[in-house]
Design a protein around this motif. Structure first.
Motif, PDB file in Angstrom:
ATOM      1  N   ARG A 192       1.861   0.358   7.597  1.00  0.00           N
ATOM      2  CA  ARG A 192       1.063  -1.405   6.816  1.00  0.00           C
ATOM      3  C   ARG A 192       1.847  -2.613   7.977  1.00  0.00           C
ATOM      4  O   ARG A 192       2.615  -1.908   8.831  1.00  0.00           O
ATOM      5  N   VAL A 240      -5.483 -19.558   1.585  1.00  0.00           N
ATOM      6  CA  VAL A 240      -5.548 -17.817   1.495  1.00  0.00           C
ATOM      7  C   VAL A 240      -5.638 -17.255   2.534  1.00  0.00           C
ATOM      8  O   VAL A 240      -5.034 -16.069   3.553  1.00  0.00           O
ATOM      9  N   MET A 262      -2.319 -16.938   3.955  1.00  0.00           N
ATOM     10  CA  MET A 262      -1.315 -15.365   3.946  1.00  0.00           C
ATOM     11  C   MET A 262      -2.217 -14.678   4.821  1.00  0.00           C
ATOM     12  O   MET A 262      -0.625 -13.272   4.624  1.00  0.00           O
ATOM     13  N   GLY A 263      -2.975 -14.282   5.097  1.00  0.00           N
ATOM     14  CA  GLY A 263      -2.557 -12.783   6.398  1.00  0.00           C
ATOM     15  C   GLY A 263      -1.872 -13.001   7.055  1.00  0.00           C
ATOM     16  O   GLY A 263      -1.949 -11.937   7.983  1.00  0.00           O
ATOM     17  N   TYR A 309       0.980 -14.059   6.881  1.00  0.00           N
ATOM     18  CA  TYR A 309       2.409 -13.713   6.015  1.00  0.00           C
ATOM     19  C   TYR A 309       2.912 -12.901   6.856  1.00  0.00           C
ATOM     20  O   TYR A 309       4.613 -12.430   6.798  1.00  0.00           O
ATOM     21  N   GLN A 310       2.992 -11.094   6.702  1.00  0.00           N
ATOM     22  CA  GLN A 310       3.035 -10.214   7.584  1.00  0.00           C
ATOM     23  C   GLN A 310       3.683 -10.586   8.344  1.00  0.00           C
ATOM     24  O   GLN A 310       5.167  -9.761   9.299  1.00  0.00           O
ATOM     25  N   THR A 352       5.796 -13.461   9.641  1.00  0.00           N
ATOM     26  CA  THR A 352       6.214 -14.351   9.128  1.00  0.00           C
ATOM     27  C   THR A 352       7.577 -14.199   8.145  1.00  0.00           C
ATOM     28  O   THR A 352       7.061 -14.577   7.526  1.00  0.00           O
ATOM     29  N   PRO A 353       8.898 -14.028   9.180  1.00  0.00           N
ATOM     30  CA  PRO A 353       9.843 -13.674   7.949  1.00  0.00           C
ATOM     31  C   PRO A 353      10.052 -14.549   7.400  1.00  0.00           C
ATOM     32  O   PRO A 353       9.665 -16.121   8.282  1.00  0.00           O
ATOM     33  N   PHE A 363     -12.627 -14.475   1.346  1.00  0.00           N
ATOM     34  CA  PHE A 363     -10.806 -12.934   0.936  1.00  0.00           C
ATOM     35  C   PHE A 363     -11.336 -11.923   2.752  1.00  0.00           C
ATOM     36  O   PHE A 363     -10.458 -11.598   3.203  1.00  0.00           O
ATOM     37  N   ARG A 382      -9.199 -13.332   5.263  1.00  0.00           N
ATOM     38  CA  ARG A 382      -7.927 -13.245   5.364  1.00  0.00           C
ATOM     39  C   ARG A 382      -7.152 -12.189   5.898  1.00  0.00           C
ATOM     40  O   ARG A 382      -6.520 -11.991   6.774  1.00  0.00           O
ATOM     41  N   GLN A 442      -4.581 -11.228   9.481  1.00  0.00           N
ATOM     42  CA  GLN A 442      -3.884 -10.527   9.592  1.00  0.00           C
ATOM     43  C   GLN A 442      -4.367  -9.591  10.472  1.00  0.00           C
ATOM     44  O   GLN A 442      -3.124  -9.005  11.233  1.00  0.00           O
ATOM     45  N   TYR A 458       7.113 -15.519  -0.439  1.00  0.00           N
ATOM     46  CA  TYR A 458       6.692 -14.158  -0.889  1.00  0.00           C
ATOM     47  C   TYR A 458       6.102 -14.522  -2.658  1.00  0.00           C
ATOM     48  O   TYR A 458       5.480 -14.325  -3.124  1.00  0.00           O
ATOM     49  N   MET A 477      -2.191  -7.941  -2.542  1.00  0.00           N
ATOM     50  CA  MET A 477      -2.192  -8.436  -1.214  1.00  0.00           C
ATOM     51  C   MET A 477      -1.100  -8.347  -1.289  1.00  0.00           C
ATOM     52  O   MET A 477      -0.316  -7.489   0.191  1.00  0.00           O
TER      53      MET A 477
END
Ligand SMILES: Nc1ncnc2c1ncn2[C@@H]1O[C@H](COP(=O)(O)OP(=O)(O)OP(=O)(O)O)[C@@H](O)[C@H]1O
Ligand SMILES: [Mg+2]
Lengths: 252, 504
Positions: free
Chosen positions: A76, A99, A102-103, A105-106, A108-109, A151, A154, A158, B166, B176
């Protein structure tokens, strides 16, 4: 760093069913890193299911899927996915910029905020799909093709090694089509592996290095020259296939 | 003036203001997700389903520590009830033919009923009466309640701020969220538990119905005003607090129930907002509809400008005409005449657009006459249908009619100006008019390859009786038949056209 000799995607005997009805039957294939691969087949052939099983979204009855030699769960963050139809509420109060971010986010804790690098990457992704002038628009105030491009941006933000696009060319205008196909080329140049579900036999040869033809079973996997043959396609598509003259692209 | 300051001298009023505002803020922020995730009915259900939990919790706590600390019991009981509610709703809705809303309705009324039974059976042991559960008592807030709501309020708001990303991504795009390893079910459960917590903290103050109101109404109101989630949350919190303040003053002045007055104020604020909201409000909608210039007005005026007719001949009211002309100027279809700034003339684009509308009228009319329609009726039909001027349709008529150069009255039919690559199909040579210059950009059929790509040409004549096109190229004159003219994709090279001017 990921070893280049490991295939980006390796499937062995992958078998998936929905409520007792088999949808993918014993699919084995290796996709090397840095390839742009088309997935083709008639409606209901299991193309979306194939993509979803790479995301680990559908339970497998049998077989394995490995990404860079790792299990789907451990990989992941290496995979970005643009679904055929998202479950999006277009009135949701987020902007184009939100939006695309959001790419990030993974990476960024919850206890950290975005860095300037995150913003730079999102900026670049928006520019790549030529949507930078729409960054402050609420997401519902865009046309369908523009939403599709956001999208896509985004997914780019990622920075995944594998990009899974489920019918990105469906129902988009010529400008969006050009933007998306430029993205495929750019992603390939960066060494990314891209899987694209695609319906148009006529453009397949120009977009893809390899083509997977699937209709529950794996019918063919190879270069466009080897795969796009009339007799083979007629077998997969049955009577529904329009006969295509591959040299000129014109109907015969 | 005294009416404003006097209430603050009472401790109960101050406590109600502070306690009420804390609950209102937490409710509003949480409420944004409830509204966006369309969970309002779950919020409603959850608050009612807490009754048996609260009742049993109170009984057990009272039995353990008689007369002692009951808030802990209430809280625990409510949380257990919340979890039971949430689990049984999702379990029930998994059964075919029981939809989620049916499941919610069944579960919460069932639990609520059992709460009513427990409360009425053990009336003498329980210090909560049903009326209190519904209405609360904002003026009777104990310090215990105050602390409870402060702790729960900060917990809820703090959780949402810390995990904002979140909550947002799971609400906006669950697919997503899942692909980066976030579980929608977990987030959904956290929201449900937060609803339960807020209900416990708020019920003794404003009662269960008003709690639902504070969760939904301010958030729904804020949603009408903004397109950004953080702003929506801040605005909702402000609206919640404003409801509390105006509601409490109101209840003080007319001596009404505090909880009721707060929610009434919230509802009144919502109605005002609904009327005045800038984009989604009623007034904005009405103004938008009024400002809307009908596209047919614009097209009728374009034709009048093109044909240099008096604008009075266009049958639309003067005020609508002025609005249309303003809009056409804004859109670049008209421009001021140089030297006479009050006068409007067709711009280059306006001229092309007008020619296109005229062509539409002529082709529709021609088409109907060809179909054997009486000329008078054909004209009227074309007057209506000219507003359907999709290039696909027009080019098809044009081809069917053999690409006529004049209409049935002998008036020239303008050619198409250009192919808009995204919206319109290719421009073929057969759509040009004598005198037009162009360049070859592609072929629709092989028999058109008589001209090389990018070859410039001048269309000299069009012979309708012999049905051929005579063009001049660098290699000399060439004669094309109908099929070839239809299959040659061309780009029209610019020339200078006379532009008509009319004063407004
Ligand atoms: N969630 C589901 N439950 C039950 N059956 C499903 C589900 N999703 C897909 N199917 C079935 O599995 C088969 C394959 O579906 P899939 O969506 O993978 O097809 P596809 O090749 O992507 O088709 P399309 O070209 O229409 O997108 C179809 O017959 C479909 O009806
Ligand atoms: Mg599909």
């Amino acid at each position: 760093m990921i070893l280049t000799t490991v295939p980006a995607i390796a499937m062995e005997h992958l078998t998936v069913s929905y409520g007792g009805k088999p949808v993918l039957i014993d699919i084995s294939l290796n996709i090397p890193q840095g390839m742009v691969v088309g997935i083709m087949g008639p409606n209901g052939a299991g193309k979306s299911t194939l993509i979803k099983s790479i995301m680990g979204f559908v339970p497998r009855d049998f077989g394995t899927v490995r990404l860079f030699g790792k299990t789907v769960d451990n990989a992941r963050g290496h995979v970005a996915y643009v679904p055929q139809r998202g479950q999006i509420d277009w009135q949701f109060p987020v902007t184009v910029w939100d939006v695309v971010m959001m790419g990030r986010y993974q990476y960024t804790p919850w206890y950290r905020s975005f860095t300037s690098r995150d913003r730079h990457i999102a900026e670049q992704a928006l520019a790549d799909v030529r949507m930078d002038s729409f960054r402050n628009r609420q997401i519902g105030q865009l046309s369908g093709g523009q939403q599709q491009r956001v999208f896509m941006a985004r997914a780019l933000a990622q920075q995944a090694d594998i990009l899974l696009l489920d019918e990105p060319f469906a129902g988009v205008d010529a400008a969006t089509e050009r933007a998306i196909s430029a993205l495929l080329t750019a992603s390939k140049a960066q060494g990314k592996t891209v899987l694209v579900v695609h319906h148009d036999l006529e453009t397949a040869a120009e977009f893809f290095d390899r083509i997977i033809i699937v209709n529950r079973r794996l019918f063919a996997y190879g270069t466009p020259r080897d795969v796009l043959k009339d007799d083979l396609l007629a077998g997969v598509y049955g009577g529904a296939l329009r006969k295509i003259n591959w040299n000129t692209g014109a109907d015969t | 003036m005294n009416a404003f300051f006097e209430p603050w001298t009472h401790a109960y009023f101050v406590k109600a203001m502070v306690g009420g505002s804390i609950i209102a803020i937490a409710c509003a922020v949480l409420g944004c997700y409830i509204v966006l995730r369309k969970m309002a009915f779950i919020g409603d259900a959850m608050s009612h389903a807490l009754l048996p939990g609260v009742g049993i919790g109170y009984l057990v706590m009272n039995a353990l520590i008689p007369g002692g600390f009951t808030a802990g019991g209430l809280l625990l009981g409510a949380l257990i009830a919340a979890v039971i509610t949430s689990v049984s709703i999702s379990a029930l809705s998994r059964i075919q033919r029981i939809n989620e809303d049916a499941a919610i309705g069944i579960v919460y009324t069932g639990l609520f009923a059992s709460g009513v039974v427990i409360l009425t059976r053990y009336q003498q042991h329980i210090n909560i009466d049903l009326n209190h559960f519904f209405q609360g008592d904002v003026y009777g807030i104990s310090w215990e309640d105050m602390w409870l709501s402060a702790v729960i309020g900060s917990l809820v708001v703090g959780t949402i701020i810390l995990f904002y990303r979140y909550f947002t991504i799971v609400s906006f795009d669950p697919i997503m969220a899942r692909s980066i390893g976030l579980h929608a079910g977990f987030i959904h459960t956290s929201l449900t538990i937060m609803i339960a917590l807020i209900c416990v903290a708020g019920i003794s103050m404003v009662g269960v119905i008003m709690i639902v109101g504070l969760l939904i109404t301010p958030a729904a109101l804020a949603y009408l005003f903004t397109d950004r989630l953080p702003r929506m949350m801040i605005l909702a919190a402000a609206m919640g607090v404003l409801s509390v303040i105006t509601g409490l003053y109101f209840s003080e002045w007319i001596n009404a129930s505090g909880g009721g007055a707060i929610m009434f104020a919230g509802f009144a604020l919502f109605l005002i907002g609904l009327i005045v909201a800038p984009n989604h409000g009623l007034i904005a909608g009405w103004l938008r509809r009024r400002r809307l210039v009908p596209i047919t007005d614009i097209e009728d005026l374009l034709k009048a400008f093109y044909e240099k007719r008096d604008l009075e001949s266009v049958a639309i009211p003067v005020s609508r005409r002025h609005r249309a002309i303003r809009k056409m100027t804004m859109e670049g279809l008209l421009e001021p005449r140089v030297g006479k700034e009050r006068e409007r003339i067709l711009s280059r684009r306006g001229y092309d657009e007008a020619a296109h509308i005229l062509r539409s009228h002529q082709l529709w009319e021609h088409h109907f006459i060809e179909q054997g329609m009486d000329p008078h009726r054909a004209h009227e039909a074309a007057e209506t249908l000219e507003h359907l001027h999709d290039r696909m349709v027009l080019d098809r008529f044009d081809d069917e009619l053999g690409h006529p150069q004049t209409d049935t009255h002998g008036i020239p039919i303008p050619g198409e100006r250009e192919a808009d690559s995204d919206e319109y199909p290719d421009l073929t040579l057969s759509l040009l008019r004598p005198g037009d210059r162009g360049r070859v950009t592609g072929y629709l059929r092989d028999n058109a390859r008589c001209l090389p790509l990018r070859e410039p040409f001048l269309l000299e004549t069009r012979d309708e009786t012999g049905d051929f096109w005579q063009i001049m190229t660098s290699a000399g004159p060439i004669r094309l038949n109908h099929e070839q003219a239809d299959a040659l994709v061309v780009e029209r090279l610019p020339d200078t056209d006379p532009v008509s001017g009319i004063s407004v």
